[in-house]
Scaffold this motif. Structure first.
Motif, PDB file in Angstrom:
ATOM      1  N   GLY A 157       0.191  20.661  -2.933  1.00  0.00           N
ATOM      2  CA  GLY A 157      -0.139  19.929  -1.868  1.00  0.00           C
ATOM      3  C   GLY A 157      -0.975  20.729  -1.154  1.00  0.00           C
ATOM      4  N   GLY A 158      -1.895  20.251  -0.163  1.00  0.00           N
ATOM      5  CA  GLY A 158      -2.661  20.994   0.761  1.00  0.00           C
ATOM      6  C   GLY A 158      -4.146  20.733   0.329  1.00  0.00           C
ATOM      7  N   ILE A 208       0.904  -1.148  -0.124  1.00  0.00           N
ATOM      8  CA  ILE A 208       0.274   0.153  -0.060  1.00  0.00           C
ATOM      9  C   ILE A 208       0.620   1.363  -0.012  1.00  0.00           C
ATOM     10  CG2 ILE A 208      -1.607   1.276   1.458  1.00  0.00           C
ATOM     11  CD1 ILE A 208      -2.836  -1.485   2.212  1.00  0.00           C
ATOM     12  N   ALA A 209       1.932   1.353   0.818  1.00  0.00           N
ATOM     13  CA  ALA A 209       2.857   2.360   0.976  1.00  0.00           C
ATOM     14  C   ALA A 209       3.639   2.491  -0.507  1.00  0.00           C
ATOM     15  CB  ALA A 209       3.788   2.350   2.103  1.00  0.00           C
ATOM     16  N   ALA A 210       3.960   1.394  -0.904  1.00  0.00           N
ATOM     17  CA  ALA A 210       4.827   1.561  -2.197  1.00  0.00           C
ATOM     18  C   ALA A 210       3.908   2.041  -3.428  1.00  0.00           C
ATOM     19  CB  ALA A 210       5.357   0.164  -2.501  1.00  0.00           C
ATOM     20  N   PHE A 211       3.037   1.670  -3.522  1.00  0.00           N
ATOM     21  CA  PHE A 211       1.924   2.148  -4.585  1.00  0.00           C
ATOM     22  C   PHE A 211       1.652   3.580  -4.314  1.00  0.00           C
ATOM     23  CE2 PHE A 211       2.110  -1.894  -6.412  1.00  0.00           C
ATOM     24  CZ  PHE A 211       1.785  -2.095  -7.465  1.00  0.00           C
ATOM     25  N   ALA A 212       1.342   3.951  -3.085  1.00  0.00           N
ATOM     26  CA  ALA A 212       1.129   5.330  -3.010  1.00  0.00           C
ATOM     27  C   ALA A 212       2.194   6.365  -3.330  1.00  0.00           C
ATOM     28  CB  ALA A 212       0.738   5.595  -1.509  1.00  0.00           C
ATOM     29  N   ALA A 213       3.526   5.855  -2.968  1.00  0.00           N
ATOM     30  CA  ALA A 213       4.681   6.506  -3.328  1.00  0.00           C
ATOM     31  C   ALA A 213       4.887   6.502  -4.831  1.00  0.00           C
ATOM     32  CB  ALA A 213       6.198   5.849  -2.868  1.00  0.00           C
ATOM     33  N   PHE A 251     -10.328   9.081  -7.383  1.00  0.00           N
ATOM     34  CA  PHE A 251      -9.148   8.277  -7.591  1.00  0.00           C
ATOM     35  C   PHE A 251      -9.362   6.934  -6.556  1.00  0.00           C
ATOM     36  CE2 PHE A 251      -5.819  11.658  -9.167  1.00  0.00           C
ATOM     37  CZ  PHE A 251      -6.282  11.421 -10.356  1.00  0.00           C
ATOM     38  N   PRO A 252      -9.578   7.146  -5.602  1.00  0.00           N
ATOM     39  CA  PRO A 252      -9.735   5.806  -4.866  1.00  0.00           C
ATOM     40  C   PRO A 252     -11.107   4.976  -5.164  1.00  0.00           C
ATOM     41  CG  PRO A 252      -9.573   7.483  -3.172  1.00  0.00           C
ATOM     42  CD  PRO A 252      -9.699   8.330  -4.440  1.00  0.00           C
ATOM     43  N   LEU A 290      -4.283   6.914   0.960  1.00  0.00           N
ATOM     44  CA  LEU A 290      -3.090   7.211   1.410  1.00  0.00           C
ATOM     45  C   LEU A 290      -2.190   8.087   0.794  1.00  0.00           C
ATOM     46  CD1 LEU A 290      -0.732   6.846   3.420  1.00  0.00           C
ATOM     47  CD2 LEU A 290      -0.021   5.045   2.225  1.00  0.00           C
ATOM     48  N   TYR A 291      -2.093   8.024  -0.566  1.00  0.00           N
ATOM     49  CA  TYR A 291      -1.687   9.099  -1.464  1.00  0.00           C
ATOM     50  C   TYR A 291      -2.481  10.447  -1.122  1.00  0.00           C
ATOM     51  CZ  TYR A 291      -1.435  11.766  -5.832  1.00  0.00           C
ATOM     52  OH  TYR A 291      -1.032  12.619  -6.577  1.00  0.00           O
ATOM     53  N   LEU A 292      -3.648  10.242  -1.328  1.00  0.00           N
ATOM     54  CA  LEU A 292      -4.394  11.622  -1.295  1.00  0.00           C
ATOM     55  C   LEU A 292      -4.244  12.287   0.259  1.00  0.00           C
ATOM     56  CD1 LEU A 292      -7.836  10.731  -3.118  1.00  0.00           C
ATOM     57  CD2 LEU A 292      -5.880  12.068  -3.942  1.00  0.00           C
ATOM     58  N   GLY A 293      -4.215  11.437   1.123  1.00  0.00           N
ATOM     59  CA  GLY A 293      -4.119  11.886   2.524  1.00  0.00           C
ATOM     60  C   GLY A 293      -2.653  12.517   2.821  1.00  0.00           C
ATOM     61  N   LEU A 294      -1.631  12.032   2.047  1.00  0.00           N
ATOM     62  CA  LEU A 294      -0.386  12.728   2.236  1.00  0.00           C
ATOM     63  C   LEU A 294      -0.314  14.139   1.403  1.00  0.00           C
ATOM     64  CD1 LEU A 294       1.937   9.675   1.291  1.00  0.00           C
ATOM     65  CD2 LEU A 294       1.801  10.618   3.307  1.00  0.00           C
ATOM     66  N   GLY A 295      -0.937  14.274   0.259  1.00  0.00           N
ATOM     67  CA  GLY A 295      -1.263  15.405  -0.394  1.00  0.00           C
ATOM     68  C   GLY A 295      -2.063  16.320   0.320  1.00  0.00           C
ATOM     69  N   ALA A 296      -3.059  15.868   1.056  1.00  0.00           N
ATOM     70  CA  ALA A 296      -3.938  16.810   1.762  1.00  0.00           C
ATOM     71  C   ALA A 296      -3.320  17.545   3.101  1.00  0.00           C
ATOM     72  CB  ALA A 296      -5.482  15.909   2.521  1.00  0.00           C
ATOM     73  N   VAL A 297      -2.270  16.798   3.689  1.00  0.00           N
ATOM     74  CA  VAL A 297      -1.623  17.440   4.825  1.00  0.00           C
ATOM     75  C   VAL A 297      -0.413  18.203   4.219  1.00  0.00           C
ATOM     76  CG1 VAL A 297      -2.049  15.415   6.336  1.00  0.00           C
ATOM     77  CG2 VAL A 297      -0.123  15.318   5.010  1.00  0.00           C
ATOM     78  N   GLY A 298      -0.392  18.437   3.054  1.00  0.00           N
ATOM     79  CA  GLY A 298       0.763  19.396   2.526  1.00  0.00           C
ATOM     80  C   GLY A 298       1.959  19.261   1.722  1.00  0.00           C
ATOM     81  N   LEU A 299       2.007  17.811   1.711  1.00  0.00           N
ATOM     82  CA  LEU A 299       3.018  17.091   0.862  1.00  0.00           C
ATOM     83  C   LEU A 299       2.817  17.345  -0.471  1.00  0.00           C
ATOM     84  CD1 LEU A 299       3.935  13.684   2.552  1.00  0.00           C
ATOM     85  CD2 LEU A 299       5.056  15.859   2.971  1.00  0.00           C
ATOM     86  N   PRO A 300       3.866  17.912  -1.133  1.00  0.00           N
ATOM     87  CA  PRO A 300       3.805  18.304  -2.734  1.00  0.00           C
ATOM     88  C   PRO A 300       3.859  17.070  -3.709  1.00  0.00           C
ATOM     89  CG  PRO A 300       5.926  18.685  -2.079  1.00  0.00           C
ATOM     90  CD  PRO A 300       5.490  18.165  -0.904  1.00  0.00           C
ATOM     91  N   VAL A 301       2.780  16.237  -3.630  1.00  0.00           N
ATOM     92  CA  VAL A 301       2.663  14.963  -4.253  1.00  0.00           C
ATOM     93  C   VAL A 301       1.468  15.212  -5.413  1.00  0.00           C
ATOM     94  CG1 VAL A 301       3.360  13.493  -2.353  1.00  0.00           C
ATOM     95  CG2 VAL A 301       1.051  14.096  -2.535  1.00  0.00           C
TER      96      VAL A 301
END
Length: 199
Positions: A93-94, A26-31, A109-110, A76-87
């Motif tokens: 991000g944000g 899950i983490a690898a595919f989010a990355a 997407f999900p 997880l990918y969307l969550g990382l972006g929502a907290v501000g990571l530039p993904v």
């Protein structure tokens, strides 16, 4: 009287997945999705939404991991972006992208990954897996575009016809991406036939 012991083994059945492996996948595919998203986007049309490899990563996650892990990976990918990571596309991000022109695409997407993964999971034998992967990727693409149209209609306050016009230029690229998803995911399943935990 001599008694013989039945040999035992702690090796889990081949069809049983390790939770640690699931988390790692899950983490690898989010990355992977994040990496696909930050590759330079190509501006298309007048809606201010770029073409990126983002949807390739989203659909690949669903088709390789199945509906549940695919959904979790993209979430997880969307969550990382929502907290501000530039993904997100454009190294952003944000929360702003969730209220912009591309909001409908992002939010879908999900669910697109889950739909694609479900079709692959319920599909036929391994030798026909590529066909089911393409059908799954195509179904996820349709869902993604429909949600994108809804998002652009709301954001731009335009007619349905105009929203579909804004969306139209993205179809050619996404059909090509669906074909690549089918090729890549089918090869992954040939190499790891029990990855979905059903065969």
């Amino acid at each position: 009287m001599a008694m013989t012991e039945t040999p035992t083994t702690d090796t889990p059945p081949a069809s049983r997945r390790s939770p640690a492996t699931d988390v790692a996948l899950i983490a690898a595919f989010a990355a992977l999705i994040a990496a696909c998203a930050v590759v330079g986007g190509i501006p298309v049309g007048g809606a201010g939404v770029d073409i990126t490899l983002q949807t390739f990563g989203v659909l690949l996650a669903g088709c390789v991991l199945g509906p549940v892990r695919g959904f979790l990976s993209v979430s997880l990918y969307l969550g990382l972006g929502a907290v501000g990571l530039p993904v997100f596309a454009g190294h952003t991000g944000g929360l702003a992208p969730f209220t912009g022109a591309s909001a409908g695409y992002l939010i879908s997407f999900p669910f697109a990954a889950a739909l694609a993964g479900l079709i692959v999971y319920l599909g036929g034998p391994l030798k026909t897996r590529a066909a089911y992967v393409f059908i799954g990727a195509a179904a996820g693409t349709v869902l993604n575009h429909l949600c994108g149209v809804v998002g652009m209609k709301i954001y731009f306050d335009v007619s349905w016809h105009t929203a579909f016009v804004y969306d139209a230029p993205f179809w050619v690229g996404d059909v090509v991406k669906s074909l690549f998803v089918a090729v890549v995911a089918a090869e992954v399943h040939r190499a790891f036939p029990r990855l979905l935990g059903r065969r």
